[in-house]
Design an enzyme around this catalytic site. Structure first.
Site, PDB file in Angstrom:
ATOM      1  N   CYS A   1      13.732   9.495   7.785  1.00 55.22           N
ATOM      2  CA  CYS A   1      14.475   9.423   9.281  1.00 55.22           C
ATOM      3  C   CYS A   1      15.224   9.263  10.042  1.00 55.22           C
ATOM      4  CB  CYS A   1      12.883   7.969   9.755  1.00 55.22           C
ATOM      5  SG  CYS A   1      11.301   7.974   9.301  1.00 55.22           S
TER       6      CYS A   1
ATOM      7  N   GLU B   1      10.306  16.365  15.997  1.00 56.04           N
ATOM      8  CA  GLU B   1      11.103  15.873  14.123  1.00 56.04           C
ATOM      9  C   GLU B   1      10.397  16.984  12.982  1.00 56.04           C
ATOM     10  OE1 GLU B   1      11.512  11.486  11.631  1.00 56.04           O
ATOM     11  OE2 GLU B   1       9.681  11.664  12.805  1.00 56.04           O
TER      12      GLU B   1
ATOM     13  N   VAL C   1       1.473   7.762  13.636  1.00 56.65           N
ATOM     14  CA  VAL C   1       0.418   6.136  13.317  1.00 56.65           C
ATOM     15  C   VAL C   1       1.065   4.647  13.756  1.00 56.65           C
ATOM     16  CG1 VAL C   1      -0.052   5.523  10.853  1.00 56.65           C
ATOM     17  CG2 VAL C   1      -0.052   7.747  11.209  1.00 56.65           C
ATOM     18  N   GLY C   2       2.431   4.945  13.852  1.00 58.36           N
ATOM     19  CA  GLY C   2       3.107   3.511  14.305  1.00 58.36           C
ATOM     20  C   GLY C   2       1.892   3.041  15.259  1.00 58.36           C
TER      21      GLY C   2
ATOM     22  N   GLU D   1       9.438   0.698  11.631  1.00 61.51           N
ATOM     23  CA  GLU D   1       9.676   1.630  11.404  1.00 61.51           C
ATOM     24  C   GLU D   1       9.856   2.876  11.063  1.00 61.51           C
ATOM     25  OE1 GLU D   1      12.163   4.623  10.234  1.00 61.51           O
ATOM     26  OE2 GLU D   1      12.501   3.954   7.936  1.00 61.51           O
TER      27      GLU D   1
ATOM     28  N   LYS E   1       0.708  -1.290  -0.215  1.00 64.36           N
ATOM     29  CA  LYS E   1      -0.076   0.189   0.147  1.00 64.36           C
ATOM     30  C   LYS E   1       0.889   1.370   0.281  1.00 64.36           C
ATOM     31  CE  LYS E   1      -2.021   3.174   1.913  1.00 64.36           C
ATOM     32  NZ  LYS E   1      -1.228   4.419   1.763  1.00 64.36           N
TER      33      LYS E   1
ATOM     34  N   GLY F   1       6.591   4.886   8.834  1.00 70.05           N
ATOM     35  CA  GLY F   1       6.294   6.408   8.716  1.00 70.05           C
ATOM     36  C   GLY F   1       6.302   6.664   9.752  1.00 70.05           C
ATOM     37  N   SER F   2       5.141   7.573  10.636  1.00 64.05           N
ATOM     38  CA  SER F   2       5.608   8.379  11.780  1.00 64.05           C
ATOM     39  C   SER F   2       5.076   7.727  12.774  1.00 64.05           C
ATOM     40  CB  SER F   2       4.352  10.124  11.986  1.00 64.05           C
ATOM     41  OG  SER F   2       2.955   9.130  11.976  1.00 64.05           O
ATOM     42  N   THR F   3       5.329   7.937  13.857  1.00 70.98           N
ATOM     43  CA  THR F   3       5.479   7.264  15.744  1.00 70.98           C
ATOM     44  C   THR F   3       4.161   7.450  15.979  1.00 70.98           C
ATOM     45  OG1 THR F   3       7.366   8.265  15.898  1.00 70.98           O
ATOM     46  CG2 THR F   3       5.789   7.280  17.597  1.00 70.98           C
TER      47      THR F   3
END
Length: 456
Positions: A265, A358, A213-214, A231, A156, A209-211
């Site tokens: 990142c 970030e 969303v993770g 990651e 995706k 992706g972002s923390t």
């Protein structure tokens, strides 16, 4: 979640590159079902034959590097040099993991009363959710070892940058990868991404992706006890000791932070310089920042292209506010495109948001430190732990600091973070698990233990 059409906008000139169809729920369900059916046969393909198909996929990518690179320049604003490297990295990853099918050997464990052996069984359908900052290589970090281990894969891509993934799907079919083994399904994260994560036939998720969303994906996977690799973000330090080669350290610092317009990142966006060398380092850093070439990413002389979108440029710009102490800036083109000039902030407070958050843009913050203990304290004072660089001529110091630094990927006297031969991943809120390296294919398997009694 309904089928929609999405205009892919070039960040270089804000024109429409291509219109892409985003999948609705029914199509995504069908794609997952097809991947699940294909898994039954793909896992049975002989290891040598699976290896040959992956090598053919690699050769198809190699023959298509210029087209893939051109797509990434127009779709993501990457410089042509970076884009060629990224397409080549996909090729290299496929070649590297083509060796895995014939090397996924289990173990024979000594036990009483019989023989005990282990097998590495593929997990099934793997969902790989890819970010917009490195669409090609990050996708391949997931799909190459997953395919090698006998899994089927659905990628995706990020909604902003689906074009190279769609082309890779075409190349896989041309190379002979069976239909439905490797699929690309464009869509939004909240719809297609979440549906992929929660689908019961998807057995593992790989997300970059972002923390924030993770964390959400981690919660969604928990309901099905679904394994995942994450990651996530980084706020990485570049530590420069007074005994370092200051000219080299200063000359390389902009590239370590501004490569891919800082949308990385692993960006070394926090620069820590020993106080006795601070003034000299800043003198050397200023021309390196001001001369960092920003412009047409199709020009091989360009070092940095635009940011990905107008929305992201607004976010990056928000950090250059009344609280930001700008030491010096480079230049960027005017007119269409999502441009932002390379920017160095100094001095900064360790409590400032420019130091702690970030930014994901071409902005570095520079701060002095006193000694080894102070450098380690400042480098570790973050929720992240993904990457970092250390500059010194003292090998003992390099080892001491590296062992005390809570980060997954460190380089001494360089800014290298990612090599497909070595494991990659973060500490703390920078992620879970490791990608790349010789063991990556094992992350897409379950270990099965079989005991065979030899007693009469």
């Amino acid at each position: 979640m309904t089928e929609t059409m999405f205009d892919v906008i070039s960040p270089v000139d804000e024109t429409v590159v291509q219109t892409v169809r985003f999948a609705g729920r029914a199509e995504l369900d069908d794609r997952v079902a097809r991947a699940d059916r294909a898994f039954a046969t793909w896992r049975q393909v002989a290891p040598g034959d699976r290896a040959r198909l992956l090598r053919r996929f690699a050769e198809a990518v190699d023959a298509d590097i210029e087209r893939l690179a051109d797509l990434e320049v127009r779709n993501a604003g990457h410089t042509i040099g970076n884009a060629r490297w990224e397409a080549g990295n996909v090729r290299d990853l496929l070649h590297y993991y083509a060796a895995a099918p014939e090397r996924l050997s289990g173990r024979q464990i000594p036990v009483a009363g019989g023989i005990d052996i282990t097998f590495h069984e593929p997990v099934g359908v793997v969902g790989v959710i890819v970010p917009w900052n490195f669409p090609m290589p990050v996708a391949a970090w997931g799909f190459a070892p997953a395919l090698a281990a006998g899994n089927t894969v659905i990628v995706k891509p990020a909604e902003y940058t689906p074009l190279t993934a769609l082309r890779l799907e075409e190349l896989a079919l041309e190379a002979g990868i069976p239909a439905d083994v490797f699929q690309v399904v464009p869509g939004t994260g909240p719809e297609a991404g979440e549906h992929l994560v929660t689908h019961p036939l998807v057995r593992k998720i790989v997300f970059t992706g972002s923390t924030a969303v993770g964390k959400r994906i981690m919660r969604l996977c928990a309901d099905q006890v679904k394994p995942l690799t994450l990651e996530l973000g980084g706020k990485n330090a570049n530590i420069v000791f007074a005994d370092a080669d200051l000219e080299r350290a200063a000359a390389s610092a902009p590239g370590a932070a501004f490569d891919n317009s800082g949308q990385d990142c692993c960006s070394r966006s926090r620069v820590l310089v020993q106080r006795s060398a601070f003034d000299r380092f800043m003198e050397l850093l200023e021309p390196a920042v001001k001369n960092f070439t920003v412009g047409d990413p199709a020009d091989p002389a360009t070092a940095m292209g635009p940011l990905i979108s107008a929305r992201h440029r607004e976010k990056v710009s928000s950090y250059i506010d009344d609280t930001a102490t700008v030491a010096f800036r480079g230049t960027a083109p005017a007119g269409p495109g999502f441009w932002f000039p390379p920017t160095a902030l100094a001095p900064v407070s360790p409590d400032s948001r420019q130091w702690r958050e970030e930014i994901f843009g071409p902005v570095i913050a520079v701060m002095p430190f006193e000694d080894e203990a102070d450098a380690i304290r400042l480098a570790n004072d973050t929720q992240y732990g993904l990457s970092g660089s250390l500059w010194t001529r003292d090998v003992g110091r390099a080892l001491r600091v590296a062992r005390a630094w809570d980060s997954g990927n460190l380089s001494v006297n360089s800014h290298s973070s990612v090599r497909y031969w070595t494991p990659f991943g973060g500490f703390k809120q920078s992620g879970l698990g490791r990608e790349l390296g010789p063991d990556a294919a094992l992350a897409f398997t379950e270990t099965k233990n079989v005991f065979i009694s030899t007693e009469e």
